[in-house]
Scaffold this active site. Sequence first.
Site, PDB file in Angstrom:
ATOM      1  N   LYS A  94      66.723  12.551  31.981  1.00  0.00           N
ATOM      2  CA  LYS A  94      66.410  13.003  33.339  1.00  0.00           C
ATOM      3  C   LYS A  94      65.561  11.984  34.080  1.00  0.00           C
ATOM      4  O   LYS A  94      65.841  11.611  35.221  1.00  0.00           O
ATOM      5  CB  LYS A  94      65.710  14.350  33.269  1.00  0.00           C
ATOM      6  CG  LYS A  94      65.526  15.015  34.643  1.00  0.00           C
ATOM      7  CD  LYS A  94      64.846  16.349  34.518  1.00  0.00           C
ATOM      8  CE  LYS A  94      65.746  17.453  33.997  1.00  0.00           C
ATOM      9  NZ  LYS A  94      65.834  17.587  32.561  1.00  0.00           N
ATOM     10  N   ARG A 136      59.201  18.919  34.238  1.00  0.00           N
ATOM     11  CA  ARG A 136      60.553  18.994  33.689  1.00  0.00           C
ATOM     12  C   ARG A 136      60.668  18.226  32.381  1.00  0.00           C
ATOM     13  O   ARG A 136      60.166  17.107  32.259  1.00  0.00           O
ATOM     14  CB  ARG A 136      61.568  18.413  34.688  1.00  0.00           C
ATOM     15  CG  ARG A 136      61.667  19.204  35.972  1.00  0.00           C
ATOM     16  CD  ARG A 136      62.621  18.542  36.932  1.00  0.00           C
ATOM     17  NE  ARG A 136      63.033  19.455  37.974  1.00  0.00           N
ATOM     18  CZ  ARG A 136      63.905  19.153  38.936  1.00  0.00           C
ATOM     19  NH1 ARG A 136      64.444  17.954  38.973  1.00  0.00           N
ATOM     20  NH2 ARG A 136      64.220  20.037  39.850  1.00  0.00           N
ATOM     21  N   GLY A 191      70.002  22.416  30.806  1.00  0.00           N
ATOM     22  CA  GLY A 191      69.374  23.701  30.556  1.00  0.00           C
ATOM     23  C   GLY A 191      68.903  23.923  29.140  1.00  0.00           C
ATOM     24  O   GLY A 191      68.426  25.013  28.812  1.00  0.00           O
ATOM     25  N   THR A 203      61.983  23.805  32.170  1.00  0.00           N
ATOM     26  CA  THR A 203      61.434  23.283  33.426  1.00  0.00           C
ATOM     27  C   THR A 203      60.494  24.342  33.996  1.00  0.00           C
ATOM     28  O   THR A 203      60.781  25.541  33.921  1.00  0.00           O
ATOM     29  CB  THR A 203      62.568  22.994  34.429  1.00  0.00           C
ATOM     30  OG1 THR A 203      63.288  21.828  34.008  1.00  0.00           O
ATOM     31  CG2 THR A 203      62.017  22.750  35.828  1.00  0.00           C
ATOM     32  N   ARG A 206      73.068  13.724  36.910  1.00  0.00           N
ATOM     33  CA  ARG A 206      73.507  13.488  35.530  1.00  0.00           C
ATOM     34  C   ARG A 206      75.015  13.306  35.544  1.00  0.00           C
ATOM     35  O   ARG A 206      75.695  13.757  36.474  1.00  0.00           O
ATOM     36  CB  ARG A 206      73.127  14.663  34.616  1.00  0.00           C
ATOM     37  CG  ARG A 206      73.775  15.967  34.993  1.00  0.00           C
ATOM     38  CD  ARG A 206      73.551  17.058  33.938  1.00  0.00           C
ATOM     39  NE  ARG A 206      72.193  17.547  33.955  1.00  0.00           N
ATOM     40  CZ  ARG A 206      71.773  18.579  34.697  1.00  0.00           C
ATOM     41  NH1 ARG A 206      72.625  19.183  35.510  1.00  0.00           N
ATOM     42  NH2 ARG A 206      70.545  18.989  34.636  1.00  0.00           N
ATOM     43  N   HIS A 258     107.726  22.575  17.334  1.00  0.00           N
ATOM     44  CA  HIS A 258     107.759  22.692  15.876  1.00  0.00           C
ATOM     45  C   HIS A 258     107.340  24.080  15.402  1.00  0.00           C
ATOM     46  O   HIS A 258     108.024  24.714  14.588  1.00  0.00           O
ATOM     47  CB  HIS A 258     106.852  21.639  15.251  1.00  0.00           C
ATOM     48  CG  HIS A 258     106.634  21.858  13.795  1.00  0.00           C
ATOM     49  ND1 HIS A 258     107.541  21.454  12.848  1.00  0.00           N
ATOM     50  CD2 HIS A 258     105.649  22.497  13.119  1.00  0.00           C
ATOM     51  CE1 HIS A 258     107.116  21.812  11.660  1.00  0.00           C
ATOM     52  NE2 HIS A 258     105.966  22.439  11.796  1.00  0.00           N
TER      53      HIS A 258
END
Length: 884
Positions: free
Chosen positions: A26, A118, A133, A137, A312, A842
């Site tokens: 982050k 965070r 997650g 935070t 991100r 198959h």
Amino acid sequence: MKTAGESLALGFGDIDAAMLAEVGGKAANLGELTRAGLPVPPGCCLTTEAYHRVAEGAGLKEVIAELTATAAQDTAALAGLAGRARALLLEAPIPDEVRDAITECYARLGADAPVAVRSSATAEDLPYASFAGQQDTYLNVVGAEAVQDAVRRCWASLWTDRAVAYRASNGIDHAAVRLAVVLQRMVEAEVAGVMFTANPVTGRRREAVIDAAPGLGEAVVSGAVNPDRFVVDLASMRISERRPGDKRLAIRSRPGGGTERVETSSDEPCVTDEQVRALAALGAKVADHYGAPQDTEWAIDADGTLWLTQARPITTLYPLPETTRDGLRVYFSVNVAQGVMRPFTPMGMAAFKLVSAGAAAVCGFPPADRLAGAPIMAEAGRRLFLDITPAVRSRAGRAILPRLLAVGEARAGVIFQQLAVDPRLSVTSTSMRPFIRTAMRAAGRIGAPKRLALALARPRAALAFTRRLGEELETRLAISPGATAEQRLDHAERVLRGTFPTIVSIMPVAITGYAGLGLAGKLSGAKGEQLQAVLRSLPNNPTTEMDLELWHLAKDIAADPESARQFRTAQARELADVYERGELRAQQAVERFLARYGHRGVAEIDLGMPRWSDEPAHILGVLANYLRLDGEDLAPDAMFARGAEEAERAVRTIVAMAGAKGRLRGRLAAFGLRRTRMLAGLRELPKYYAVEVLAAVRRSMRVVGEELVAKDVLDRAEDVYFLDLRETRQALAGGSLRELVAARRAAYEQEVRRRHVPRMLLSDGTEPEALAVRAAAAEGALTGTPASAGTVTGTARVVLDPVGAHLEPGEILVAPSTDPGWTPLFLTAGGLVMEMGGSMSHGAVVAREYGIPAVVGVADATHRIVTGATITVDGSGGIVSIAD
């Protein structure tokens, strides 16, 4: 900003994307965005060194060692150990220099400034694992003491149950992960949300999807609110979709710290079109900076200023094939068509490309570089795709390809028809002549006309031809044990290049069998189940013959009490160890079976994958499973005999139906169905021979690998499968390739964990099937293609990998797809459900031959059906029902 003590804290301006180990994912992204001049709220980062100093005093080593030894599936044990790790960190003393670094970092953001605290882990926001997650935070933290407490809780959140389980499932070393903590000035957001710079549902690149809601972005991120949604084309900045949300909840900062939930309600969009376009433009800048689509979080303050609070990579997007061709391209997955969801090894990829070069030469288009493969071959996600754009954009392709897909990959056929109405893929080639010329050229080169004539007039002679072909193939595959590495590579390239022309010459004979079935259907008016019944228990099918021989081997083992006891009491791996020592009670019988069928295996079209003769544990486990079968009625040979009787009854019925319309019709129907029963089973023979070729080349390449180990190029002979043929030849000159092999193994293992592979993929990233799958899921319908008639209700068993899988008699096998390596499981299955495939794939063919109901092409079946559920498979209607 650098504080005292080995970079315990760094300002965003001192951080870039290369500092993952120091600041975590982050913070590395926030620093990179700040240095790029993008609007990021000011902040600083407490580095992983600060965490390390606290963790060392917490005594985590013993807990981490236990976590490392715990299986990823043992979630209860993982959770217990995670709780111990959190408790240790929450109680650990914080060294003075770390406490001072926290204080100074916070002071730089303003006296008693509200900040977001965070977590930023080193295994986070990675190209292959977002960890979104997984750690904690804390928003609107005010005051130095509150910041100290929030930082400590962030450190502890490295060991949340979900983070530990996520790392375990992704194969990330717990001992190697550290945590940094970001302190970032709070944005008092009037509106906030998330923005993807590629559509996460359809996969389409350069199409931004924006979710927005009043207040802080936490409401959107946590899923607590139904936000407004906007879709924007990043090339034109056109808003193509507006979907208002109810926005009944907002999360806002409280005076003095913390947040509160406030009830709201508004049907009006919370952002203007101008703001949406500004967001999209900002997202485009972020994506361009990273050179890849991004998942961003954003906020707009009371002054209307737009802020980026996070970015991100979007880890769920399927990689795109590289192409130098202009315009929109359409790719079809070879892996999905062949039932091999895992990636190819580099050597397996190289072999397939060389085979494709032989195919292109048969069609009159030999590639300039044979090792690069036919021009239509493409690679993405370490899997193979075919560029079928010319077929989509030609009159001939639109007429023929959907019909071929309908019997081999039914869902892909439906998707193809949908693509035909896309104006970007309009027809550019209207003449049928190029296709006809190519088809006639290829048919002549493989001798199709005379093979068809032979199959019609003298079917036994046609069968003899296919057997001779196998004998000739074995002769060509033979190579002197004393051959040099260079000679082995020359031989491998030669036989791989000739594989397609050899095996495809069988297809006209097999096609004659299916043509006979089609003829009988038209003459009699029979359809559906009546025609399918003719295909039960077909002779001359090498896969069926293999399965029955395996069953007879199991019966021989069961007849010997000591052998039976050995198989019933030992695990598959133990049996393999005993076999490899030559001490198995049924040693010679198993050796005879593997001498004939040991070239087969799971994902066998990948030359780099082990064969049963390499790793016999799987097939020995299957034998042990066969010993559990009770009752003569469930015996595969009895089932096969019953299937043959049903097929003969069906033949008599259809001939009678045709005869009722005219004597000549009856005779022609009988003629056609005799060819069907005799020749249609050969459908599996081309692949059987192809796998023999791949297995022979695999054995030869292992010898080359042993020479490369002797030259100190590789550590293990098996590492040669992580080189391609060109690299292997170059490696004989010497020089270590250990780093290259290690990097490729790591990338391969990452791709093995990928659960979703698209059937079709556009060059803009769109998966055409995505919206259709979503609509079907919303309706709760599990529908697919009817594959084998009949209805069965039983317990579902979801199997993603057949190696080591166990199926109780009567259980319904639910699988992504199957290849011959799966078929031993069919002998105990009561029914079959597959995500992939068509009525001629198959799995469908084998299911029909064993008379078990089957539905294929059921979207997302392995997710929507769980092991233990009671399901009903209607193989006639193509419907799978799940009991309440």
